[in-house]
Design a protein around this motif. Structure first.
Motif, mmCIF file in Angstrom:
data_model
loop_
_atom_site.group_PDB
_atom_site.id
_atom_site.type_symbol
_atom_site.label_atom_id
_atom_site.label_comp_id
_atom_site.label_asym_id
_atom_site.label_seq_id
_atom_site.Cartn_x
_atom_site.Cartn_y
_atom_site.Cartn_z
ATOM 1 N N GLY A 1 22.796 50.296 26.098
ATOM 2 C CA GLY A 1 22.966 49.007 25.435
ATOM 3 C C GLY A 1 23.908 48.102 26.193
ATOM 4 N N PHE A 2 24.211 46.972 25.590
ATOM 5 C CA PHE A 2 25.050 45.982 26.256
ATOM 6 C C PHE A 2 26.404 46.558 26.648
ATOM 7 N N TRP A 3 26.995 47.387 25.773
ATOM 8 C CA TRP A 3 28.340 47.890 26.054
ATOM 9 C C TRP A 3 28.370 48.834 27.251
ATOM 10 N N GLY A 4 27.264 49.493 27.534
ATOM 11 C CA GLY A 4 27.197 50.336 28.725
ATOM 12 C C GLY A 4 27.256 49.511 29.994
ATOM 13 N N VAL A 5 26.473 48.447 30.042
ATOM 14 C CA VAL A 5 26.478 47.603 31.239
ATOM 15 C C VAL A 5 27.775 46.797 31.317
ATOM 16 N N TYR A 6 28.313 46.425 30.182
ATOM 17 C CA TYR A 6 29.602 45.712 30.162
ATOM 18 C C TYR A 6 30.674 46.545 30.863
ATOM 19 N N GLN A 7 30.764 47.836 30.550
ATOM 20 C CA GLN A 7 31.762 48.698 31.189
ATOM 21 C C GLN A 7 31.489 48.837 32.689
ATOM 22 N N TYR A 8 30.218 48.860 33.068
ATOM 23 C CA TYR A 8 29.870 48.940 34.487
ATOM 24 C C TYR A 8 30.348 47.687 35.235
ATOM 25 N N TRP A 9 30.268 46.533 34.578
ATOM 26 C CA TRP A 9 30.672 45.275 35.216
ATOM 27 C C TRP A 9 32.167 45.184 35.500
ATOM 28 N N LYS A 10 33.018 45.857 34.717
ATOM 29 C CA LYS A 10 34.449 45.568 34.739
ATOM 30 C C LYS A 10 35.110 45.642 36.119
ATOM 31 N N PRO A 11 34.913 46.693 36.929
ATOM 32 C CA PRO A 11 35.555 46.688 38.258
ATOM 33 C C PRO A 11 35.070 45.531 39.127
ATOM 34 N N PHE A 12 33.803 45.173 38.991
ATOM 35 C CA PHE A 12 33.256 44.064 39.767
ATOM 36 C C PHE A 12 33.865 42.735 39.299
ATOM 37 N N GLU A 13 34.120 42.621 38.008
ATOM 38 C CA GLU A 13 34.719 41.399 37.478
ATOM 39 C C GLU A 13 36.140 41.220 37.999
ATOM 40 N N ALA A 14 36.916 42.287 38.029
ATOM 41 C CA ALA A 14 38.284 42.186 38.547
ATOM 42 C C ALA A 14 38.266 41.762 40.018
ATOM 43 N N TYR A 15 37.379 42.351 40.794
ATOM 44 C CA TYR A 15 37.258 41.974 42.203
ATOM 45 C C TYR A 15 36.848 40.509 42.336
ATOM 46 N N ALA A 16 35.908 40.069 41.508
ATOM 47 C CA ALA A 16 35.439 38.687 41.567
ATOM 48 C C ALA A 16 36.573 37.706 41.284
ATOM 49 N N VAL A 17 37.450 38.032 40.340
ATOM 50 C CA VAL A 17 38.605 37.175 40.055
ATOM 51 C C VAL A 17 39.485 37.079 41.293
ATOM 52 N N GLU A 18 39.816 38.212 41.873
ATOM 53 C CA GLU A 18 40.675 38.214 43.061
ATOM 54 C C GLU A 18 40.047 37.394 44.191
ATOM 55 N N ARG A 19 38.764 37.592 44.372
ATOM 56 C CA ARG A 19 38.066 36.908 45.466
ATOM 57 C C ARG A 19 37.973 35.402 45.227
ATOM 58 N N LEU A 20 37.591 34.990 44.031
ATOM 59 C CA LEU A 20 37.464 33.559 43.727
ATOM 60 C C LEU A 20 38.796 32.850 43.902
ATOM 61 N N LEU A 21 39.870 33.464 43.403
ATOM 62 C CA LEU A 21 41.191 32.839 43.507
ATOM 63 C C LEU A 21 41.669 32.788 44.955
ATOM 64 N N SER A 22 41.320 33.789 45.741
ATOM 65 C CA SER A 22 41.771 33.795 47.136
ATOM 66 C C SER A 22 40.999 32.800 47.997
ATOM 67 N N GLU A 23 39.787 32.467 47.603
ATOM 68 C CA GLU A 23 38.935 31.592 48.410
ATOM 69 C C GLU A 23 39.056 30.109 48.074
ATOM 70 N N HIS A 24 39.587 29.776 46.891
ATOM 71 C CA HIS A 24 39.600 28.380 46.455
ATOM 72 C C HIS A 24 40.973 27.992 45.938
#
Length: 195
Positions: free
Chosen positions: A59-82
């Protein structure tokens, strides 16, 4: 300290819309996490087939948990690039159940004094009700994802300001954000111009 404005909050609170108004008002570029997230995720091995499988089997909560490490990386990357810009996060990018991931995001946002949490109402129940009515596409899993985002401590710990948008136009919210941060130097923006 960085003077960029970063908007966080649950799904459907107007982050992208208000971000566009702020960007126009301040003559700054806007970067939306939802437009960049998948490229960032794929850069560190995001597996679309695995995500699809998790969604189908857990269900949604399974994929939500899978996303979390990628989301943290995306925050770091977006902030470092802009910089010198307006940034609006995807709703999940400011909510973490894992303490290590949360600390990474907290550290990435530490230099930013203008992190604004947008909510519909100071009443959590009312906020959930309003957002559920506005967002028919939100998964109806239990617990409700926006309820989770509204009740979770992460957004409140990351935010430097919290604004409630019920009964306000996006333009009014834009002006309120500018009034909150007007004591800070923000690339010479002119307070007399409306959003």
């Amino acid at each position: 300290m960085k003077s960029d404005i970063i908007l966080i909050g649950p799904i459907g609170t107007g982050k992208t819309t208000i971000g566009a108004l702020l960007a126009h008002r301040l003559s700054l570029p806007q970067y939306s996490m939802d437009e960049r997230r998948w490229d960032y995720y794929k850069a560190i091995g995001y597996d679309e087939e695995l995500a699809k499988h998790k969604r189908e089997t857990e269900g949604f909560w399974g994929v939500y948990q899978y996303w979390k490490p990628f989301e943290a990386y995306a925050v770091e990357r977006l902030l470092s690039e802009h910089n010198q810009c307006i940034i609006d996060f995807g709703a999940g990018h400011s909510v973490y159940e894992d303490a290590v991931l949360f600390q990474r995001v907290q550290q990435a946002l530490a230099p930013y004094p203008n992190v604004v949490l947008l909510l519909r109402s100071p009443n959590e129940y009312e906020s959930v009700q309003i957002l559920n009515e506005r967002n028919k596409y939100v998964p109806d899993d239990k617990p409700n994802i926006n309820e989770h985002f509204i009740r979770h401590a992460s957004n409140y710990e990351l935010a430097k300001f919290t604004l409630y948008t019920k009964g306000k136009t996006p333009e009014e919210t834009c002006s309120e954000i500018l009034n909150l941060i007007k004591g800070k130097s923000l690339y010479g923006w002119n307070h007399s111009t409306s959003c």
